[in-house]
Scaffold this motif. Structure first.
Motif, PDB file in Angstrom:
ATOM      1  N   THR A 100      50.851  36.684  39.828  1.00 32.78           N
ATOM      2  CA  THR A 100      51.854  37.494  40.505  1.00 32.78           C
ATOM      3  C   THR A 100      51.868  37.130  41.979  1.00 32.78           C
ATOM      4  OG1 THR A 100      51.441  39.300  38.956  1.00 32.78           O
ATOM      5  CG2 THR A 100      52.547  39.871  41.011  1.00 32.78           C
ATOM      6  N   THR A 101      53.048  37.128  42.577  1.00 29.63           N
ATOM      7  CA  THR A 101      53.152  36.917  44.015  1.00 29.63           C
ATOM      8  C   THR A 101      53.059  38.272  44.710  1.00 29.63           C
ATOM      9  OG1 THR A 101      54.545  34.964  43.725  1.00 29.63           O
ATOM     10  CG2 THR A 101      54.588  36.022  45.893  1.00 29.63           C
ATOM     11  N   THR A 123      54.468  43.918  45.775  1.00 28.08           N
ATOM     12  CA  THR A 123      55.088  42.865  44.963  1.00 28.08           C
ATOM     13  C   THR A 123      56.582  42.775  45.275  1.00 28.08           C
ATOM     14  OG1 THR A 123      55.418  44.426  43.142  1.00 28.08           O
ATOM     15  CG2 THR A 123      53.431  43.050  43.073  1.00 28.08           C
ATOM     16  N   ASP A 124      57.038  43.579  46.217  1.00 28.66           N
ATOM     17  CA  ASP A 124      58.453  43.639  46.585  1.00 28.66           C
ATOM     18  C   ASP A 124      58.678  42.915  47.915  1.00 28.66           C
ATOM     19  OD1 ASP A 124      61.029  44.356  47.439  1.00 28.66           O
ATOM     20  OD2 ASP A 124      60.848  46.414  46.724  1.00 28.66           O
ATOM     21  N   GLU A 125      59.231  41.735  47.850  1.00 33.28           N
ATOM     22  CA  GLU A 125      59.445  40.931  49.057  1.00 33.28           C
ATOM     23  C   GLU A 125      60.372  41.640  50.049  1.00 33.28           C
ATOM     24  OE1 GLU A 125      60.537  36.356  50.340  1.00 33.28           O
ATOM     25  OE2 GLU A 125      61.186  37.072  48.377  1.00 33.28           O
ATOM     26  N   ASN A 126      61.375  42.341  49.553  1.00 30.56           N
ATOM     27  CA  ASN A 126      62.299  43.049  50.444  1.00 30.56           C
ATOM     28  C   ASN A 126      61.582  44.141  51.233  1.00 30.56           C
ATOM     29  OD1 ASN A 126      64.562  41.542  49.712  1.00 30.56           O
ATOM     30  ND2 ASN A 126      64.952  42.841  47.947  1.00 30.56           N
ATOM     31  N   SER A 139      52.361  35.819  52.132  1.00 29.21           N
ATOM     32  CA  SER A 139      52.271  36.066  50.692  1.00 29.21           C
ATOM     33  C   SER A 139      51.156  35.228  50.097  1.00 29.21           C
ATOM     34  CB  SER A 139      53.604  35.742  50.010  1.00 29.21           C
ATOM     35  OG  SER A 139      53.888  34.361  50.097  1.00 29.21           O
ATOM     36  N   PHE A 140      50.753  35.592  48.893  1.00 34.59           N
ATOM     37  CA  PHE A 140      49.756  34.837  48.153  1.00 34.59           C
ATOM     38  C   PHE A 140      49.935  35.147  46.675  1.00 34.59           C
ATOM     39  CE2 PHE A 140      47.799  38.868  49.354  1.00 34.59           C
ATOM     40  CZ  PHE A 140      47.240  39.328  48.171  1.00 34.59           C
ATOM     41  N   GLN A 141      49.299  34.330  45.848  1.00 38.02           N
ATOM     42  CA  GLN A 141      49.348  34.534  44.407  1.00 38.02           C
ATOM     43  C   GLN A 141      47.980  35.001  43.930  1.00 38.02           C
ATOM     44  OE1 GLN A 141      51.543  32.125  41.879  1.00 38.02           O
ATOM     45  NE2 GLN A 141      53.254  32.806  43.111  1.00 38.02           N
ATOM     46  N   ILE A 180      41.120  34.591  45.086  1.00 38.26           N
ATOM     47  CA  ILE A 180      41.575  35.979  45.228  1.00 38.26           C
ATOM     48  C   ILE A 180      41.686  36.589  43.824  1.00 38.26           C
ATOM     49  CG2 ILE A 180      43.338  37.536  46.154  1.00 38.26           C
ATOM     50  CD1 ILE A 180      44.225  35.213  47.993  1.00 38.26           C
ATOM     51  N   PRO A 181      40.574  37.081  43.294  1.00 37.05           N
ATOM     52  CA  PRO A 181      40.603  37.641  41.939  1.00 37.05           C
ATOM     53  C   PRO A 181      41.346  38.972  41.845  1.00 37.05           C
ATOM     54  CG  PRO A 181      38.386  37.772  42.860  1.00 37.05           C
ATOM     55  CD  PRO A 181      39.217  37.006  43.833  1.00 37.05           C
TER      56      PRO A 181
END
Length: 108
Positions: free
Chosen positions: A2-3, A71-74, A90-92, A98-99
């Protein structure tokens, strides 16, 4: 994966100098009115800053840090505009470095 999007600042700035509790209340009410599931978390001393790829960002942010992770970029973009003096990115996750996206180094 997930981003996750974050807005990062010192805890002092985010929690004391800004009316951040008001921002959170407004956002929570907005989500409730639309029956939307909460997708944002306030994280004190976010563990993701310990990942090697965040070394430069961690060095730029006064410690102890706090982050709004979503999780909401806006929402992240809106926070950046609203708060102005924050670091945004951001990161995944989960990943090897990043567990857990919303893990904190603090204990309650």
């Amino acid at each position: 994966m997930t981003t996750y999007y974050y807005v990062l600042a010192s805890q002092k700035f985010l929690l004391e100098e800004e009316p951040f509790d008001e921002v959170l209340r407004e956002r929570k009410r907005y989500y409730q009115e639309r029956d939307k599931e909460i997708d944002f978390w306030l994280v004190k001393q976010p563990a993701f800053l310990e990942a090697p790829e965040f070394a430069e960002i961690k060095a730029k942010c006064p410690q102890p840090a706090a982050a709004m992770v979503t999780t909401d970029e806006n929402f992240s973009n809106w926070l950046k505009l609203r708060l102005e003096f924050v670091i945004q990115g951001s990161f995944q996750a989960p990943s090897d470095s990043i567990p857990n996206a919303i893990a904190s180094l603090t204990t309650v």
